[in-house]
Design a protein around this motif. Structure first.
Motif, mmCIF file in Angstrom:
data_model
loop_
_atom_site.group_PDB
_atom_site.id
_atom_site.type_symbol
_atom_site.label_atom_id
_atom_site.label_comp_id
_atom_site.label_asym_id
_atom_site.label_seq_id
_atom_site.Cartn_x
_atom_site.Cartn_y
_atom_site.Cartn_z
ATOM 1 N N VAL A 200 29.150 29.693 67.437
ATOM 2 C CA VAL A 200 29.911 29.241 66.254
ATOM 3 C C VAL A 200 30.171 27.737 66.366
ATOM 4 N N LEU A 201 29.789 27.008 65.343
ATOM 5 C CA LEU A 201 30.034 25.564 65.315
ATOM 6 C C LEU A 201 31.495 25.345 64.919
ATOM 7 N N ILE A 202 32.218 24.573 65.737
ATOM 8 C CA ILE A 202 33.642 24.321 65.419
ATOM 9 C C ILE A 202 33.816 22.855 65.031
ATOM 10 N N HIS A 203 34.614 22.625 64.014
ATOM 11 C CA HIS A 203 34.979 21.252 63.657
ATOM 12 C C HIS A 203 36.505 21.160 63.740
ATOM 13 N N VAL A 204 37.002 20.460 64.758
ATOM 14 C CA VAL A 204 38.462 20.296 64.911
ATOM 15 C C VAL A 204 38.858 19.037 64.143
ATOM 16 N N ARG A 205 39.783 19.151 63.213
ATOM 17 C CA ARG A 205 40.142 17.984 62.394
ATOM 18 C C ARG A 205 41.578 18.066 61.895
ATOM 19 N N SER A 206 42.024 16.962 61.294
ATOM 20 C CA SER A 206 43.417 16.904 60.867
ATOM 21 C C SER A 206 43.598 17.451 59.459
ATOM 22 N N SER A 207 44.696 18.168 59.241
ATOM 23 C CA SER A 207 44.970 18.644 57.890
ATOM 24 C C SER A 207 45.663 17.553 57.075
ATOM 25 N N PHE A 208 45.931 16.407 57.719
ATOM 26 C CA PHE A 208 46.632 15.331 57.015
ATOM 27 C C PHE A 208 45.721 14.155 56.659
ATOM 28 N N GLU B 267 43.669 14.250 64.960
ATOM 29 C CA GLU B 267 42.402 14.085 64.240
ATOM 30 C C GLU B 267 41.179 14.696 64.917
ATOM 31 N N GLY B 268 41.379 15.382 66.010
ATOM 32 C CA GLY B 268 40.250 16.016 66.687
ATOM 33 C C GLY B 268 40.584 16.227 68.144
ATOM 34 N N VAL B 269 39.539 16.362 68.954
ATOM 35 C CA VAL B 269 39.722 16.478 70.398
ATOM 36 C C VAL B 269 39.636 15.061 70.960
ATOM 37 N N PHE B 270 40.612 14.672 71.735
ATOM 38 C CA PHE B 270 40.687 13.318 72.275
ATOM 39 C C PHE B 270 40.386 13.306 73.774
ATOM 40 N N THR B 271 40.179 12.068 74.289
ATOM 41 C CA THR B 271 39.915 11.910 75.722
ATOM 42 C C THR B 271 41.109 12.370 76.560
ATOM 43 N N THR B 272 42.288 12.336 75.982
ATOM 44 C CA THR B 272 43.460 12.971 76.587
ATOM 45 C C THR B 272 44.436 13.273 75.455
ATOM 46 N N ASP B 273 45.509 14.002 75.738
ATOM 47 C CA ASP B 273 46.459 14.351 74.691
ATOM 48 C C ASP B 273 46.985 13.068 74.017
#
Ligand code: ADP
Ligand code: ASP
Ligand code: MG
Length: 406
Positions: A224-232, A176-182
């Motif tokens: 460039v503004l990046i939005h990391v998110r889930s495709s689900f 769902e995005g970038v997390f504090t760890t994997d």
């Protein structure tokens, strides 16, 4: 109306059902009144499958031909997505790198993007088409197909967003995005709402493969503004952007790990001026990057012990060189260890806070984990440990720094 670049990773297009799901998302974005450019990776596992086919023939496939082979995965997925969108009533056109002119240098397998011609994409967008571009690939000045290194579709997407001056680059992936760890290593990992380019750059280069390093470099350079998110899911993910004052309040943003390094040690090296220079000169001349270095010397014996890390891919070459130079210098032996992991704590708040290093060391000590090497920079601290303790180290550091709380 906004111009949005969306990138879908391999798991997001792993089968036809998922391609349909991706198409539905694209249509939703389009129907909200936006222009959409889509960058797609090969279907999950496809790039690995193609590489292993070549490896069935030889350990060292010709680099040009390997790029020719592994770039095909993306051609399949862009075409499938375009067929899907057209069948759903939304005109879409798919393109590979030479049709758009994504120009790179000629370093096969790790090419860097130099230029992207945006005219053709902009023309089709003006005709109300959805434009789909194959990620991971480019062409060099001789029209040879090149690839951008594993995970390179992220970089294709950000570079296209920069060339088109897009409003945002959305990276759709399987978390769902970038997390504090994997999050696949520790379930207590917490999703970050925002992260600065600089922290993301460190996290990516220290093992968080959620974004390829080069993509973050591009984003930082061109804003460039990046939005990391889930495709689900529809939940908002993580925004990667310029550093904000509030970010400095957080001392540690994340813990990362990588098992990509190997350690080489030279024992009983005569301790005299110029010795280190001779070793590292020889290595640098071959274009090999040395990461961490540690030297201990004993005043009374006149010998020093030297250890350093290089990427596993460079281990054999480096070992050969080191053995040659060490022999000439009269060292006792050269040893190596591939079973190491680099654990790193990253955070812009470290600039103004002390005590992160000592807390990291004592946390590892409490778990009985020996630290083999240490390196620090303004916003990160890394320790080399035995690879078998990777997960234990990640969990105990995540707990000790209370990263689940935020
Ligand atoms: P894609 O195929 O969509 O490009 P990747 O596999 O390249 O996806 O990247 C997503 C993966 O990155 C996640 O499944 C996760 O295991 C891994 N990852 C590593 N560190 C992190 C982190 N700090 N936050 C989120 N994901 C991470
Ligand atoms: N398909 C390529 C890879 O597996 C590029 C990417 O997925 O970003 O590395
Ligand atoms: Mg990826």
């Amino acid at each position: 109306m906004a111009l949005i670049v969306q990138k879908y990773g391999g798991t997001s297009v792993a089968n036809i059902e998922r391609v349909r799901n991706v198409a539905a998302r694209i249509i939703k974005t389009k129907n909200e009144g936006n222009k959409v450019v889509v960058v797609v990776s090969a279907m999950a596992g496809e790039t690995d499958r193609l590489i292993s086919l070549a490896k069935e023939i030889t350990d060292k496939p010709n680099e040009r031909e390997l790029d020719m082979l592994i770039s095909t995965g993306e051609q399949v997925s862009v075409a499938l997505l375009a067929i899907m969108l057209n069948s759903m009533g939304y005109p879409a056109l798919s393109y590979v790198a030479h049709q758009i002119k994504i120009i790179t240098d000629d370093k096969f397998g790790r090419a860097r993007i130099r230029e992207i011609e945006s005219e053709r994409i902009l023309e089709e967008l003006d005709k109300d088409k959805i434009v789909i571009v194959a990620g991971f690939q480019g062409i060099d000045s001789q029209n040879n197909i090149t690839t951008l290194g594993r995970g390179g579709s992220d970089t294709s997407a950000v570079a296209i967003a920069a060339a088109l001056k897009a409003d945002i680059c959305e990276i759709y992936t399987d978390v769902e995005g970038v997390f504090t760890t994997d999050p696949n290593i520790y379930s207590k990992a917490r999703k970050l709402d925002k992260i600065s380019y600089e922290e993301m750059l460190e996290m990516a280069s220290l093992g968080a493969k959620v974004l390829q390093i080069r993509s973050v470099e591009f984003a930082k350079k061109y804003g460039v503004l990046i939005h990391v998110r889930s495709s689900f899911s529809d939940k908002p993910g993580t925004i990667v952007c310029e550093e904000e004052i509030s970010m400095e309040k957080v001392v540690v943003s994340g813990v990362t790990y990588t098992k990509n390094d190997a350690r080489i040690a030279i024992n009983k090296l005569p301790d005299k001026p110029g010795v280190a220079a001779k070793i590292f000169d020889a290595i640098a001349k071959k274009g090999i990057i040395v990461d961490m270095i540690i030297q201990t010397s004993s005043m009374d014996t006149g010998y020093a012990n030297l250890a350093f890390t290089v990427s596993k891919a460079d281990l054999n070459k480096t070992l050969e060189l080191t053995k040659q130079v060490a022999k000439k210098l009269g060292a006792k032996e050269v040893t190596y260890d591939e079973n190491i992991a680099k654990i790193s704590m990253v955070g812009v708040g470290m600039r103004s806070h002390s005590g992160v290093a000592s807390k990291m060391f004592s946390t590892l000590a409490k778990e009985g984990i020996n630290i083999q090497m240490i390196s620090t920079s303004e916003i990160k601290i890394s320790c080399i440990i035995d690879a078998k303790y990777t997960e234990l180290a990640i969990r105990s550091l995540h707990d000790a720094f209370e990263l689940e709380k935020g």
